[in-house]
Design a protein around this motif. Structure first.
Motif, mmCIF file in Angstrom:
data_model
loop_
_atom_site.group_PDB
_atom_site.id
_atom_site.type_symbol
_atom_site.label_atom_id
_atom_site.label_comp_id
_atom_site.label_asym_id
_atom_site.label_seq_id
_atom_site.Cartn_x
_atom_site.Cartn_y
_atom_site.Cartn_z
ATOM 1 N N SER A 105 47.124 49.230 42.863
ATOM 2 C CA SER A 105 46.695 49.060 41.789
ATOM 3 C C SER A 105 46.416 50.450 40.892
ATOM 4 O O SER A 105 46.396 50.683 39.733
ATOM 5 C CB SER A 105 45.335 48.464 41.690
ATOM 6 O OG SER A 105 44.161 49.315 42.372
ATOM 7 N N ASP A 116 44.131 49.476 46.731
ATOM 8 C CA ASP A 116 43.768 50.713 45.747
ATOM 9 C C ASP A 116 44.916 51.530 45.527
ATOM 10 O O ASP A 116 45.154 51.967 44.238
ATOM 11 C CB ASP A 116 42.696 51.459 46.501
ATOM 12 C CG ASP A 116 41.322 50.881 46.373
ATOM 13 O OD1 ASP A 116 41.287 49.818 45.587
ATOM 14 O OD2 ASP A 116 40.529 51.206 47.361
ATOM 15 N N THR A 150 37.677 43.223 39.335
ATOM 16 C CA THR A 150 38.521 44.104 38.439
ATOM 17 C C THR A 150 39.986 44.762 39.128
ATOM 18 O O THR A 150 41.102 44.760 38.553
ATOM 19 C CB THR A 150 37.762 45.209 37.910
ATOM 20 O OG1 THR A 150 36.613 44.928 37.162
ATOM 21 C CG2 THR A 150 38.489 46.288 37.060
ATOM 22 N N ASN A 151 39.859 45.252 40.515
ATOM 23 C CA ASN A 151 40.721 45.686 41.114
ATOM 24 C C ASN A 151 42.016 44.431 41.344
ATOM 25 O O ASN A 151 43.240 44.745 41.127
ATOM 26 C CB ASN A 151 40.459 46.546 42.348
ATOM 27 C CG ASN A 151 41.451 47.449 42.848
ATOM 28 O OD1 ASN A 151 41.919 48.067 41.914
ATOM 29 N ND2 ASN A 151 41.681 47.486 44.102
ATOM 30 N N MET A 188 42.361 41.640 39.626
ATOM 31 C CA MET A 188 43.108 41.425 38.452
ATOM 32 C C MET A 188 44.341 42.504 38.087
ATOM 33 O O MET A 188 45.225 42.073 37.642
ATOM 34 C CB MET A 188 42.139 41.170 37.373
ATOM 35 C CG MET A 188 42.434 40.864 35.788
ATOM 36 S SD MET A 188 41.225 40.914 34.501
ATOM 37 C CE MET A 188 40.167 39.949 35.262
ATOM 38 N N GLU A 189 43.792 43.800 38.386
ATOM 39 C CA GLU A 189 45.010 44.776 38.033
ATOM 40 C C GLU A 189 46.127 44.684 38.914
ATOM 41 O O GLU A 189 47.406 44.534 38.523
ATOM 42 C CB GLU A 189 44.269 46.117 38.356
ATOM 43 C CG GLU A 189 43.334 46.388 37.298
ATOM 44 C CD GLU A 189 42.817 47.898 37.173
ATOM 45 O OE1 GLU A 189 42.959 48.325 38.340
ATOM 46 O OE2 GLU A 189 41.971 48.175 36.455
ATOM 47 N N ILE A 190 46.026 44.241 40.411
ATOM 48 C CA ILE A 190 46.867 43.940 41.033
ATOM 49 C C ILE A 190 47.961 42.836 40.783
ATOM 50 O O ILE A 190 48.971 42.757 40.752
ATOM 51 C CB ILE A 190 46.400 43.521 42.602
ATOM 52 C CG1 ILE A 190 45.817 45.158 43.210
ATOM 53 C CG2 ILE A 190 47.261 43.106 43.368
ATOM 54 C CD1 ILE A 190 44.900 44.697 44.533
ATOM 55 N N CYS A 191 47.031 41.827 40.427
ATOM 56 C CA CYS A 191 47.807 40.503 40.220
ATOM 57 C C CYS A 191 48.559 40.664 38.763
ATOM 58 O O CYS A 191 49.648 40.324 38.702
ATOM 59 C CB CYS A 191 46.897 39.200 39.900
ATOM 60 S SG CYS A 191 46.062 38.704 41.456
ATOM 61 N N ASN A 192 48.137 41.354 37.912
ATOM 62 C CA ASN A 192 48.956 41.588 36.744
ATOM 63 C C ASN A 192 50.146 42.527 37.164
ATOM 64 O O ASN A 192 51.408 42.313 36.603
ATOM 65 C CB ASN A 192 47.918 42.310 35.710
ATOM 66 C CG ASN A 192 47.017 41.264 34.877
ATOM 67 O OD1 ASN A 192 47.268 40.311 35.132
ATOM 68 N ND2 ASN A 192 46.045 42.079 34.435
ATOM 69 N N LYS A 193 50.231 43.628 37.928
ATOM 70 C CA LYS A 193 51.372 44.391 38.402
ATOM 71 C C LYS A 193 52.324 43.616 38.978
ATOM 72 O O LYS A 193 53.414 43.725 38.853
ATOM 73 C CB LYS A 193 50.610 45.718 39.203
ATOM 74 C CG LYS A 193 51.513 46.634 39.068
ATOM 75 C CD LYS A 193 50.841 48.057 39.575
ATOM 76 C CE LYS A 193 51.815 49.094 39.571
ATOM 77 N NZ LYS A 193 52.764 49.092 40.783
ATOM 78 N N ARG A 231 44.348 52.744 41.666
ATOM 79 C CA ARG A 231 42.759 53.139 41.777
ATOM 80 C C ARG A 231 42.742 54.313 42.595
ATOM 81 O O ARG A 231 42.028 55.401 42.024
ATOM 82 C CB ARG A 231 41.811 51.934 42.336
ATOM 83 C CG ARG A 231 40.367 52.225 42.092
ATOM 84 C CD ARG A 231 39.633 50.944 42.732
ATOM 85 N NE ARG A 231 38.498 51.495 42.956
ATOM 86 C CZ ARG A 231 37.611 51.859 43.969
ATOM 87 N NH1 ARG A 231 38.692 51.938 45.103
ATOM 88 N NH2 ARG A 231 36.425 52.314 44.482
ATOM 89 N N SER A 233 38.420 43.791 47.881
ATOM 90 C CA SER A 233 38.163 44.619 46.808
ATOM 91 C C SER A 233 37.365 43.949 45.821
ATOM 92 O O SER A 233 36.665 42.785 46.021
ATOM 93 C CB SER A 233 39.913 44.748 46.394
ATOM 94 O OG SER A 233 39.516 45.964 45.300
#
Length: 253
Positions: free
Chosen positions: A202, A199, A116-117, A119-124, A204, A113
């Motif tokens: 995240s 996806d 950006t994606n 980073m969103e996954i890790c934060n979630k 997306r 991926s």
């Protein structure tokens, strides 16, 4: 440690155990196994692609857990006299394994991926499963095939982080073929080729409503939203799969 059941679906050894049994087996391997074991998904489209892609076919056959991620695989099992009665999706494994490992501090790594994606996954992940340890993430170059240098950089990134679990989301068949080629160079216990799960998780890409999932029609809303990308999968691959299935069914008579 292979206590789960499998059955032959047109040449592939597909998991015939339920989700909880598969998760039990994966966790036991992570806790006490030696070497890297791989989970892949099979559906009618991936089966048809594998017919003309020898390396992809080998990667599916070489997988330690090949889960029935497609209503067509469940249908094939029923027609061929098997016992698979429910799909097991990549998302089922992703969520289920994180629930099991959340109290252990297990280390996870994401390969694939965009940055950006990822980073969103890790934060979630930090919110949903705070007991997990994010060992790292790596966004490989977007190309049809990787060079030897690309492979070395990915392998080094994973091995340096020393995760317990490696999630690979580079879409099929690239992700399965990469794991098949490099599994013996990866110092990990478990790798899951889960494609679109990155996806979905995240946000997306929105996953189909559970109603459509329960009917085996998860593909329908996605086809409506992405007709160009998914047309061949549903209107070329599916008929080819059903044709192959009819041939196998006749052999059973």
């Amino acid at each position: 440690m292979n206590t789960f059941l499998t059955e032959d679906i047109m040449g592939y050894h597909v998991v015939a155990s339920d989700l909880q049994n598969v998760l039990d087996n994966i966790v036991r391997w992570i806790e006490g196994g030696k070497g890297c074991r791989i989970l892949s998904c099979i559906n009618p489209h991936s089966y048809v692609v594998s017919i003309d892609d020898c390396e992809f076919s080998k990667s599916l056959y070489d997988s330690d857990w090949l889960i029935p991620d497609g209503a067509g695989i469940v249908l094939a099992s029923r027609i061929l006299g098997g016992r698979i009665n429910k799909r097991i999706t990549g998302s089922d494994i992703f969520y289920g394994l994180h629930e099991r490992l959340n109290r252990t501090g297990a280390k996870i790594f994401f390969l694939g991926s965009t940055e950006t994606n990822l980073m969103e996954i890790c934060n979630k992940i930090r919110i949903d499963w705070p007991g997990l340890t994010i060992a790292g993430a790596y966004s490989p170059p977007f190309k049809n095939s990787f060079s030897a240098q690309d492979d070395r950089e990915m392998i080094n990134a994973v091995n340096k982080a020393a995760p317990d679990v490696l999630w690979v989301g580079m879409t099929a068949p690239k992700q399965e073929k990469w794991l098949f080629k490099n599994r013996r160079n990866l110092n990990i216990k478990f790798a899951g080729a889960v494609g679109a799960v990155f996806d979905f998780y995240s946000g997306r890409v929105k996953r189909s409503n559970p109603f459509f999932q329960s009917l085996g029609l998860e593909w329908l809303p996605r086809l409506i939203c992405e007709p160009r990308r998914l047309w061949s999968r549903n209107f070329i691959s599916s008929p080819k799969f059903l044709h192959r299935l009819s041939i196998e069914a006749k052999k059973k008579i």
